[in-house]
Design an enzyme around this catalytic site. Structure first.
Site, mmCIF file in Angstrom:
data_model
loop_
_atom_site.group_PDB
_atom_site.id
_atom_site.type_symbol
_atom_site.label_atom_id
_atom_site.label_comp_id
_atom_site.label_asym_id
_atom_site.label_seq_id
_atom_site.Cartn_x
_atom_site.Cartn_y
_atom_site.Cartn_z
ATOM 1 N N GLU A 1 -14.702 -3.664 5.453
ATOM 2 C CA GLU A 1 -14.325 -4.625 6.501
ATOM 3 C C GLU A 1 -13.714 -3.941 7.756
ATOM 4 O O GLU A 1 -12.841 -4.260 8.372
ATOM 5 C CB GLU A 1 -12.989 -5.389 5.900
ATOM 6 C CG GLU A 1 -13.569 -6.193 4.753
ATOM 7 C CD GLU A 1 -12.945 -7.540 4.502
ATOM 8 O OE1 GLU A 1 -12.326 -8.070 5.459
ATOM 9 O OE2 GLU A 1 -13.299 -8.149 3.578
ATOM 10 N N GLN B 1 0.993 -1.079 -0.110
ATOM 11 C CA GLN B 1 -0.216 -0.084 0.011
ATOM 12 C C GLN B 1 0.914 1.127 0.166
ATOM 13 O O GLN B 1 1.507 1.470 1.054
ATOM 14 C CB GLN B 1 -0.840 -0.050 1.168
ATOM 15 C CG GLN B 1 -1.661 1.207 1.603
ATOM 16 C CD GLN B 1 -2.480 1.267 2.854
ATOM 17 O OE1 GLN B 1 -1.998 0.674 3.646
ATOM 18 N NE2 GLN B 1 -3.567 1.795 2.756
HETATM 19 C C1 FAD Z 1 4.696 -0.184 11.326
HETATM 20 C C2 FAD Z 1 3.977 0.881 10.328
HETATM 21 C C3 FAD Z 1 3.437 0.129 8.961
HETATM 22 C C4 FAD Z 1 2.866 1.174 8.233
HETATM 23 N N1 FAD Z 1 2.395 0.828 6.951
HETATM 24 C C5 FAD Z 1 2.023 1.451 5.931
HETATM 25 C C6 FAD Z 1 1.629 1.099 4.619
HETATM 26 O O1 FAD Z 1 1.875 -0.340 4.425
HETATM 27 N N2 FAD Z 1 1.438 2.006 3.857
HETATM 28 C C7 FAD Z 1 1.176 3.292 3.872
HETATM 29 O O2 FAD Z 1 0.846 4.166 3.311
HETATM 30 N N3 FAD Z 1 1.626 3.684 5.172
HETATM 31 C C8 FAD Z 1 2.009 2.916 6.131
HETATM 32 N N4 FAD Z 1 2.416 3.429 7.353
HETATM 33 C C9 FAD Z 1 2.128 4.851 7.740
HETATM 34 C C10 FAD Z 1 1.120 5.314 8.796
HETATM 35 O O3 FAD Z 1 -0.125 5.089 8.125
HETATM 36 C C11 FAD Z 1 1.803 6.744 9.091
HETATM 37 O O4 FAD Z 1 2.849 6.440 9.917
HETATM 38 C C12 FAD Z 1 0.582 7.554 9.982
HETATM 39 O O5 FAD Z 1 -0.457 7.545 9.097
HETATM 40 C C13 FAD Z 1 1.261 8.772 10.346
HETATM 41 O O6 FAD Z 1 1.788 9.684 9.978
HETATM 42 P P1 FAD Z 1 3.340 10.031 10.147
HETATM 43 O O7 FAD Z 1 4.165 8.823 10.593
HETATM 44 O O8 FAD Z 1 3.517 10.942 9.181
HETATM 45 O O9 FAD Z 1 2.855 11.042 11.664
HETATM 46 P P2 FAD Z 1 2.473 12.416 11.563
HETATM 47 O O10 FAD Z 1 1.290 12.485 10.754
HETATM 48 O O11 FAD Z 1 3.742 13.259 11.518
HETATM 49 O O12 FAD Z 1 1.721 12.401 13.395
HETATM 50 C C14 FAD Z 1 2.829 12.493 14.240
HETATM 51 C C15 FAD Z 1 1.886 12.690 15.722
HETATM 52 O O13 FAD Z 1 0.924 13.763 15.376
HETATM 53 C C16 FAD Z 1 -0.215 13.338 15.480
HETATM 54 N N5 FAD Z 1 -1.188 14.309 14.731
HETATM 55 C C17 FAD Z 1 -0.889 14.630 13.427
HETATM 56 N N6 FAD Z 1 -2.067 15.207 12.889
HETATM 57 C C18 FAD Z 1 -2.687 15.623 14.071
HETATM 58 C C19 FAD Z 1 -3.987 16.041 14.312
HETATM 59 N N7 FAD Z 1 -4.591 16.704 13.438
HETATM 60 N N8 FAD Z 1 -4.543 15.990 15.374
HETATM 61 C C20 FAD Z 1 -4.178 15.405 16.393
HETATM 62 N N9 FAD Z 1 -2.943 14.537 16.322
HETATM 63 C C21 FAD Z 1 -2.304 14.603 14.980
HETATM 64 C C22 FAD Z 1 -0.158 11.923 15.115
HETATM 65 O O14 FAD Z 1 -1.477 11.387 15.699
HETATM 66 C C23 FAD Z 1 0.944 11.542 15.652
HETATM 67 O O15 FAD Z 1 0.745 11.319 17.177
HETATM 68 C C24 FAD Z 1 2.921 2.640 8.343
HETATM 69 C C25 FAD Z 1 3.321 3.093 9.545
HETATM 70 C C26 FAD Z 1 4.076 2.276 10.643
HETATM 71 C C27 FAD Z 1 4.415 2.761 11.848
#
Ligand code: FAD
Ligand code: FAD
Lengths: 398, 378
Positions: free
Chosen positions: A244, A126
């Site tokens: 799902e 994904q």
């Molecule tokens: C093990 C793992 C597997 C993954 N697998 C996939 C995958 O297969 N494909 C894929 O596309 N992605 C994948 N992801 C990515 C995952 O979806 C993102 O890490 C996630 O959406 C958070 O984005 P970020 O890491 O950039 O954190 P950020 O968005 O930078 O968030 C940092 C912190 O800020 C908080 N935050 C951000 N915005 C807000 C808001 N508006 N209000 C309150 N809090 C907020 C977040 O909750 C978090 O605590 C994976 C991540 C992990 C850790």
């Protein structure tokens, strides 16, 4: 408080349980029981076994390979798979891109991909998140420019689970820079063997390698790999979020893990007695168990709504938050249960085929890495903070 | 300046923090952890040079006679740097046992060697069945004339493989969990009959499983009165508990700062994520837990020499740090999103160390029970 099943459903549960019992290769079962790392072959082997039986995609329409089971049967099925220590189904193909293609794909796409997904011939990943677009997914920058019969794709995806195994990636890309940022996003299927695709693994804090950076440099993607209309990728992504719903709660897997807590606590000693006899520890298990019962109760209501043809409420976020909280609470109990033997780290001990005597009890090696690794559950698939924002907006009307 | 500290203590704090900041960067630490022994002898030599190894040892034997507060200052800074060197094993546990229970000859021979960085020790007290109870000792020490024969198993002995000598708890009498009948014995790491199975730990340290099969030590190897060691062991474990609590406070401080800084720089939805109030409040919770922990741990350090207060102080500190450490560690990872999950980033390593301190010398539940029992008894 046990699930009250009709006679037919009880027989169905028995059938699934017996199937798992007889068909799951013991070596794979052992890995799952001990929490050892699973390789691509373990997942694929098991998914192909389900495919042979016609059970690889229960929720798909029957004519496309689904089973025609009721929602309750699907729930029983998932639970039996979990309790039987089977590898989790890798969702990207069977539960994500499959349903997307069924709903939005062209006839040609359906004919080509669906049978391959059903039979686990392709491994999908994904490609949503990017370095600058995590929670704010719509900020994604990976660009797809139309060039005759192709899209030329440039950009970088990150955190891509199992990209190293993948044959195909379903990907959100930007096809327009103007207008609302959600409206310039399209849903594209990319062959991972295309020139210009580079996968670089990211090691996680538990020492595992399950996520990757995926670099896309002038990758040529045939225009027929666009799913739905150009600019409608966001609609598809949102469709998937609601799809799902009951699976993300992973109630069956948590039940299985709670059993494991109890088994380990029966073997661990504290003051010369089994840890399980310690009141505080027992009550902590009970607390998680009650949480899990409540979670399951919501799942069952969603299922009965679905069975009655009623549109279920926006419960996906609740199930995701509470489901992952329960899973994480269980990893804490396991961590506490093993006491001093949480410390040792022998990387090879996390892999099957390590033949040396374990350090401490055989179940201990994976416990701390698993606790570390499972912090991911409240981050991936939309962080739990973002899920709460969704409930605030969509359910409570803020 | 830190309000509760003396001028000298503040100088110590400045110097150790400067060392960690300048000479113990995360990348160096990472390389050391991956190396053969898992830490640096050169760094150890500098610890000796600075007087840190001598800090808590008695002045009569080459030490500086520092209090648990000096130890806490050092450990807090070590926690900031995720220091790998065996300070806890050698100085606090080994040095502590010898200072309290060693014979004059043992003290004269061994304590100056510790202070000068010439001798490393490890303390083998836990056993496969013992969990967090140091009186749950099955290992036996049978008198053989003037000598003892040791038999048994010891588990998760930190820094055993690099220690010159091990201090092993073993029963001269009684049954597992009897308070009486436990002795302490100095055993050469190379001693015949002693087998070590060494391994890394999940937080980058080293430990080993020990098997003792007819290990022969002479009478002079007994530390303190054979049979009466439990009070000494408990006293030293309490000091060590307070010391790791101070280490945890250092680690929490780093996580708090790193998370606050990350929330300022990371933008999503067109704004720094630190502008979201839920995240601010989460960091406020981290901050409060950190401040409460730090204050309680230094208070516990100050109480550590007081026989009546010591045990409850250590358990109270460990409960507070256990709960705060879990919360702060988990929040730090969560607020870093995917970045927090990567091995490459320091945050995850601090989280891991904090988690493991939670399981060291008794977890939160263990110390809660102990604290309640001590309160009831008093
Ligand atoms: C093990 C793992 C597997 C993954 N697998 C996939 C995958 O297969 N494909 C894929 O596309 N992605 C994948 N992801 C990515 C995952 O979806 C993102 O890490 C996630 O959406 C958070 O984005 P970020 O890491 O950039 O954190 P950020 O968005 O930078 O968030 C940092 C912190 O800020 C908080 N935050 C951000 N915005 C807000 C808001 N508006 N209000 C309150 N809090 C907020 C977040 O909750 C978090 O605590 C994976 C991540 C992990 C850790
Ligand atoms: C027992 C009692 C004694 C009191 N005594 C005194 C007194 O002696 N003198 C006096 O002047 N007042 C007194 N107060 C009043 C008290 O200071 C106010 O109740 C208080 O400041 C909250 O104001 P409010 O009741 O209007 O609630 P609101 O301000 O309307 O708050 C409602 C809720 O919203 C939350 N909230 C509001 N703004 C924010 C924000 N920006 N971010 C996050 N959350 C927010 C609040 O925390 C609260 O949970 C007393 C109140 C009580 C209950």
């Amino acid at each position: 408080m046990e699930l009250k099943l009709s006679e037919a459903d009880a027989a169905f549960r028995h059938e699934v349980g017996a199937f798992v019992e007889s068909k799951l290769p013991p070596e794979i079962r052992r890995k799952v029981e001990l929490g050892l790392r699973l390789g691509k072959a373990d997942y694929v082997t098991w998914q192909k076994i389900l495919y042979e039986k016609g059970w690889s995609a229960p929720a798909w329409p029957k004519e496309l390979g689904g089973t025609g089971w009721s929602p309750v049967q699907r729930y029983i099925f998932e639970e039996e798979l979990a309790l039987g220590a089977t590898p989790p189904i890798i969702a990207f193909g069977l539960q994500m891109v499959g349903p997307v293609l069924i709903a939005f794909g062209s006839q040609a796409q359906k004919e080509h991909y669906l049978p391959r997904i059903l039979a686990s011939e392709d491994w999908w990943c994904q490609g949503y998140s990017e370095p600058g677009a995590g929670s704010d997914l719509a900020a994604l920058k990976t660009r797809a420019l139309r060039d005759g019969g192709n899209y030329i794709v440039n950009g970088a995806k990150t955190w891509t689970t199992y990209a190293q195994h993948a044959d195909m990636m379903f990907c959100l890309v930007r096809t327009a820079e103007t207008g609302k940022k959600q409206e310039g996003i399209s849903f594209l299927l990319i062959d991972m063997k295309s020139p210009g695709v580079t996968v670089r693994p990211i090691t996680t804090i538990d020492g595992g390698q399950e996520i990757n950076e995926v670099f896309l440099d002038d990758v040529r993607v045939p225009a027929e790999n666009l799913v739905g209309e150009e600019g409608k990728g966001w609609t598809i992504a949102k469709f998937l979020l609601g799809h799902e719903r009951t699976g993300i709660a992973a109630v069956g897997r948590s039940k299985k893990q709670l059993r494991r807590v109890r088994e380990i606590a029966a073997r661990e000693l504290s003051e010369g007695r089994p840890l399980i006899e310690q009141e505080r520890f027992r009550e902590k298990i009970a607390e998680v168990e009650v949480d899990l019962l409540a979670l399951e109760s919501v799942v069952l209501r969603v299922l009965s709504d679905e069975a009655a043809g009623r549109a279920p409420g926006p419960q996906a976020s609740l199930l995701k938050i509470k489901g992952t909280e329960v899973q994480q609470a269980i990893t804490e109990l396991l961590f506490e249960a093993v006491g001093n033997y949480a410390h040792p780290y022998v990387a090879e001990a996390l892999e099957a085929g390590w033949n040396e005597a374990p350090i401490g009890p055989d179940y201990a090696a994976t416990i701390a890495p698993h606790y570390f690794n499972w912090r991911k559950a409240s981050i991936y698939g939309g962080t739990n903070e973002i899920q709460k924002n969704i409930i605030a907006k969509m359910v409570l009307g803020f | 300046m830190d309000g509760g500290l003396t001028e000298e203590q503040n100088l110590l704090k400045d110097s150790v923090e400067r060392f960690i900041e300048r000479d113990y960067p995360f990348d160096t630490r990472r390389e050391l952890a991956a190396g053969e022994e898992g830490f640096s002898h050169a760094v150890w030599a500098r610890f000796a040079e600075f007087g840190w190894l001598a800090a808590p040892l008695p002045e009569a034997h080459g030490g500086l006679g520092g209090s648990p507060v000096e130890v806490a200052i050092l450990m807090e800074a070590f926690g900031r740097g995720l220091v790998l060197e065996p300070y806890l094993s050698t100085v606090i546990l080994g040095g502590g046992l010898l200072s309290l229970a060693g014979s004059d000859a043992q003290k004269a021979a061994l304590l100056p060697a510790i202070a000068e960085g010439r001798l490393m020790l490890a303390f083998a007290y836990a056993e496969p069945q013992s969990r967090y109870n140091p009186s749950d000792v099955e290992t036996r020490a049978e008198p053989r004339g003037d000598a003892y024969l040791l038999n048994g198993r010891k588990s998760v002995v930190f820094h055993a493989a690099t220690a010159d000598k091990l201090i092993v708890s073993a029963r001269t009498a009684g049954e597992a969990r009897d308070a009486a009948g436990i002795g302490l014995f100095l055993v050469d790491r190379e001693a015949e009959g002693l087998t070590l199975r060494a391994y890394p730990t999940v937080d980058g340290l080293r430990a080993a499983e020990l098997r003792l099969e007819d290990v022969r030590v002479d009478g002079g190897a007994a530390v303190g009165e054979a049979g009466g060691a439990l009070p000494i062991i408990e006293q030293v474990l309490d000091r060590a508990t307070i010391a790791v609590c101070a280490e945890a406070v250092g680690t929490m401080g780093v996580l708090l700062e790193a998370t606050r800084a990350y929330l300022e720089t990371r933008t999503q939805f067109g704004a720094p994520i630190g502008s979201f109030q839920v995240l601010q409040h989460r960091v406020v919770d981290m901050f409060m837990a950190y401040e409460l922990s730090r204050a309680l741990v230094y208070r516990a350090a100050a109480a550590a020499e007081d026989a009546a207060d010591r045990a409850a102080a250590a358990s109270a500190a460990k409960v507070q740090v256990g709960k705060a450490g879990r919360m702060i560690g988990q929040a730090a990872i969560q607020l870093h999103g995917g970045m927090g999950m990567t091995e490459e980033f320091a945050v995850g390593h601090h989280f891991k160390r904090l988690s493991m301190i939670g399981a060291l010398f008794g977890d939160t539940d263990h110390h809660l029970r102990r604290f309640a029992a001590l309160r009831r008894a008093s």
